[in-house]
Design a protein around this motif. Sequence first.
Motif, PDB file in Angstrom:
ATOM      1  N   LYS A 102      10.625   7.419 -10.526  1.00 36.05           N
ATOM      2  CA  LYS A 102      11.834   7.500  -9.705  1.00 36.05           C
ATOM      3  C   LYS A 102      11.729   8.523  -8.568  1.00 36.05           C
ATOM      4  CE  LYS A 102      14.792   5.852 -13.439  1.00 36.05           C
ATOM      5  NZ  LYS A 102      14.575   4.463 -12.997  1.00 36.05           N
ATOM      6  N   LYS A 103      10.530   8.617  -8.026  1.00 35.63           N
ATOM      7  CA  LYS A 103      10.275   9.442  -6.849  1.00 35.63           C
ATOM      8  C   LYS A 103       8.898   9.053  -6.303  1.00 35.63           C
ATOM      9  CE  LYS A 103       8.123  13.228  -9.429  1.00 35.63           C
ATOM     10  NZ  LYS A 103       8.138  14.678  -9.735  1.00 35.63           N
ATOM     11  N   PRO A 104       8.639   9.277  -5.010  1.00 34.08           N
ATOM     12  CA  PRO A 104       7.309   8.959  -4.463  1.00 34.08           C
ATOM     13  C   PRO A 104       6.244   9.819  -5.126  1.00 34.08           C
ATOM     14  CG  PRO A 104       8.909   9.302  -2.701  1.00 34.08           C
ATOM     15  CD  PRO A 104       9.553   9.765  -3.967  1.00 34.08           C
ATOM     16  N   VAL A 105       5.153   9.210  -5.541  1.00 29.87           N
ATOM     17  CA  VAL A 105       4.109   9.950  -6.231  1.00 29.87           C
ATOM     18  C   VAL A 105       2.772   9.824  -5.504  1.00 29.87           C
ATOM     19  CG1 VAL A 105       5.233   9.598  -8.457  1.00 29.87           C
ATOM     20  CG2 VAL A 105       3.436   8.014  -7.720  1.00 29.87           C
ATOM     21  N   GLU A 106       1.860  10.715  -5.865  1.00 27.35           N
ATOM     22  CA  GLU A 106       0.493  10.689  -5.354  1.00 27.35           C
ATOM     23  C   GLU A 106      -0.450  10.282  -6.476  1.00 27.35           C
ATOM     24  OE1 GLU A 106      -0.578  14.432  -3.652  1.00 27.35           O
ATOM     25  OE2 GLU A 106       1.262  14.613  -2.488  1.00 27.35           O
ATOM     26  N   MET A 107      -1.621   9.768  -6.092  1.00 27.18           N
ATOM     27  CA  MET A 107      -2.647   9.478  -7.077  1.00 27.18           C
ATOM     28  C   MET A 107      -3.997   9.359  -6.377  1.00 27.18           C
ATOM     29  SD  MET A 107      -2.165   5.416  -8.050  1.00 27.18           S
ATOM     30  CE  MET A 107      -3.665   5.377  -9.050  1.00 27.18           C
ATOM     31  N   ASP A 108      -5.045   9.456  -7.139  1.00 29.72           N
ATOM     32  CA  ASP A 108      -6.393   9.272  -6.613  1.00 29.72           C
ATOM     33  C   ASP A 108      -6.661   7.778  -6.555  1.00 29.72           C
ATOM     34  OD1 ASP A 108      -8.988   9.533  -5.789  1.00 29.72           O
ATOM     35  OD2 ASP A 108      -9.776  10.130  -7.747  1.00 29.72           O
ATOM     36  N   SER A 109      -6.272   7.160  -5.458  1.00 29.16           N
ATOM     37  CA  SER A 109      -6.322   5.703  -5.338  1.00 29.16           C
ATOM     38  C   SER A 109      -7.736   5.199  -5.091  1.00 29.16           C
ATOM     39  CB  SER A 109      -5.418   5.244  -4.183  1.00 29.16           C
ATOM     40  OG  SER A 109      -4.073   5.579  -4.440  1.00 29.16           O
ATOM     41  N   LYS A 110      -8.110   4.182  -5.858  1.00 30.44           N
ATOM     42  CA  LYS A 110      -9.413   3.545  -5.687  1.00 30.44           C
ATOM     43  C   LYS A 110      -9.269   2.053  -5.899  1.00 30.44           C
ATOM     44  CE  LYS A 110     -12.075   7.563  -7.270  1.00 30.44           C
ATOM     45  NZ  LYS A 110     -13.029   8.085  -8.295  1.00 30.44           N
ATOM     46  N   SER A 111      -9.712   1.268  -4.906  1.00 29.82           N
ATOM     47  CA  SER A 111      -9.633  -0.178  -5.031  1.00 29.82           C
ATOM     48  C   SER A 111     -10.543  -0.837  -4.008  1.00 29.82           C
ATOM     49  CB  SER A 111      -8.192  -0.671  -4.800  1.00 29.82           C
ATOM     50  OG  SER A 111      -8.133  -2.084  -4.753  1.00 29.82           O
ATOM     51  N   ILE A 112     -10.965  -2.043  -4.334  1.00 32.89           N
ATOM     52  CA  ILE A 112     -11.725  -2.843  -3.383  1.00 32.89           C
ATOM     53  C   ILE A 112     -10.858  -3.188  -2.174  1.00 32.89           C
ATOM     54  CG2 ILE A 112     -11.081  -5.105  -4.353  1.00 32.89           C
ATOM     55  CD1 ILE A 112     -14.003  -5.947  -3.970  1.00 32.89           C
ATOM     56  N   ALA A 113      -9.544  -3.151  -2.369  1.00 30.31           N
ATOM     57  CA  ALA A 113      -8.591  -3.398  -1.286  1.00 30.31           C
ATOM     58  C   ALA A 113      -8.231  -2.057  -0.655  1.00 30.31           C
ATOM     59  CB  ALA A 113      -7.349  -4.101  -1.828  1.00 30.31           C
ATOM     60  N   SER A 114      -9.095  -1.557   0.220  1.00 36.93           N
ATOM     61  CA  SER A 114      -8.920  -0.210   0.775  1.00 36.93           C
ATOM     62  C   SER A 114      -7.632  -0.056   1.559  1.00 36.93           C
ATOM     63  CB  SER A 114     -10.115   0.147   1.663  1.00 36.93           C
ATOM     64  OG  SER A 114     -10.259  -0.791   2.717  1.00 36.93           O
ATOM     65  N   GLY A 162       0.862  -1.172   0.000  1.00 36.11           N
ATOM     66  CA  GLY A 162       0.000   0.000   0.000  1.00 36.11           C
ATOM     67  C   GLY A 162       0.902   1.225   0.000  1.00 36.11           C
ATOM     68  N   GLY A 163       1.144   1.782   1.178  1.00 32.92           N
ATOM     69  CA  GLY A 163       2.103   2.883   1.293  1.00 32.92           C
ATOM     70  C   GLY A 163       3.538   2.406   1.218  1.00 32.92           C
ATOM     71  N   GLY A 184      -5.811   0.069  -9.477  1.00 32.38           N
ATOM     72  CA  GLY A 184      -6.362   1.399  -9.230  1.00 32.38           C
ATOM     73  C   GLY A 184      -5.722   2.136  -8.072  1.00 32.38           C
ATOM     74  N   ALA A 185      -4.709   1.529  -7.473  1.00 31.21           N
ATOM     75  CA  ALA A 185      -4.030   2.152  -6.327  1.00 31.21           C
ATOM     76  C   ALA A 185      -2.552   1.776  -6.363  1.00 31.21           C
ATOM     77  CB  ALA A 185      -4.672   1.701  -5.019  1.00 31.21           C
ATOM     78  N   CYS A 186      -1.904   2.173  -7.443  1.00 32.13           N
ATOM     79  CA  CYS A 186      -0.540   1.691  -7.704  1.00 32.13           C
ATOM     80  C   CYS A 186       0.501   2.789  -7.499  1.00 32.13           C
ATOM     81  CB  CYS A 186      -0.448   1.115  -9.112  1.00 32.13           C
ATOM     82  SG  CYS A 186      -1.020   2.221 -10.423  1.00 32.13           S
ATOM     83  N   LEU A 219      -4.845  -1.096   0.766  1.00 29.82           N
ATOM     84  CA  LEU A 219      -3.724  -0.923  -0.162  1.00 29.82           C
ATOM     85  C   LEU A 219      -3.901   0.321  -1.033  1.00 29.82           C
ATOM     86  CD1 LEU A 219      -3.239  -4.606  -1.435  1.00 29.82           C
ATOM     87  CD2 LEU A 219      -2.201  -3.473   0.546  1.00 29.82           C
ATOM     88  N   ALA A 220      -4.730   1.241  -0.566  1.00 29.73           N
ATOM     89  CA  ALA A 220      -5.059   2.389  -1.409  1.00 29.73           C
ATOM     90  C   ALA A 220      -4.809   3.738  -0.747  1.00 29.73           C
ATOM     91  CB  ALA A 220      -6.515   2.293  -1.849  1.00 29.73           C
ATOM     92  N   PRO A 221      -3.607   3.966  -0.186  1.00 32.94           N
ATOM     93  CA  PRO A 221      -3.303   5.305   0.323  1.00 32.94           C
ATOM     94  C   PRO A 221      -3.105   6.261  -0.842  1.00 32.94           C
ATOM     95  CG  PRO A 221      -1.336   3.969   0.383  1.00 32.94           C
ATOM     96  CD  PRO A 221      -2.454   3.054  -0.041  1.00 32.94           C
TER      97      PRO A 221
END
Length: 289
Positions: free
Chosen positions: A190-202, A150-151, A179-181, A204-206
């Motif tokens: 090559k750096k930590p990124v953000e995204m609008d995470s969506k998944s049935i596996a909540s 996840g994170g 959806g939460a990659c 794993l979706a920070p």
Amino acid sequence: MGEVSADAVTLDMLREARETVRSSPLGVINTPMIAWSQTTLPLSISCNIHIKLENMQRTGSFKIRGVANQFARRPTGGCFVTISAGNYGVEVERAPTSCLINVVNRCVQEDNMTFLHSFDDLDLIAGHASLGMEVLEVMPEPDVVVVCCGGGGLLAGVAAAIKLSGCSKTKIYGVEPEGACTMYKSFIEKKPVEMDSKSIASGLAPPFAGRLPYELCQRYVEGIVLVSDEEIKAAVSTLYRSGLVVEPSGSAAFAAIVNNKILELEGKDVVCILTGGNIGKSELLNFQD
């Protein structure tokens, strides 16, 4: 805690954290690790796979490991706040993902609470590394280890424990929902990124990958593979039919293996970590065919 680099994570630190977790009053247990061949789970690959049953952990999740080490290294008697998809059994304030940090800041500033980061924290990662050390007690030199991500705190801790223990040839893979990659995209950019995470596996979706987990994963992880929500849902159902209660977030590594997302497992010694079993009966029934 100020920013630290991956160099701060040493084998001595992880061994010390392992003992802290082992003796914690929170009652962390050494969860079973069983051979896949001793289950009724389907497998189309001829290899020696062991399954680490962290879904049987005292809180139903690996998370207690990192928290046990965090608690041991913070002042006693204080109040804490964290961000989580669940598993803690304490007072919960629900908030949209976009507002989480605002809630944390309010608790820190107005209520004088201490923030325990749920994945980007050195002590947390060191505590999670205890899981990797338990794996090596059963399989001292695995060829492949597959971990949900996840994170990135668990993946980073397990990978560091295994690599720093001398398993230089072990290939460690993280598994994320499509959806939460965040870690997958972080590897690309090559750096930590953000995204609008969506998944049935909540779990794993920070909304972003942790900075320290990213650094450690870059150093010790072979790669990140992706599974779909449908593959995760099918994994939960398959595991349940074989007598294993595993939540969607805890099933990602299994989903990757059974869907052949990780190549060249033939004839290898492999570890698959099932990270959590916090799923209600009604929710579980929705996953059954």
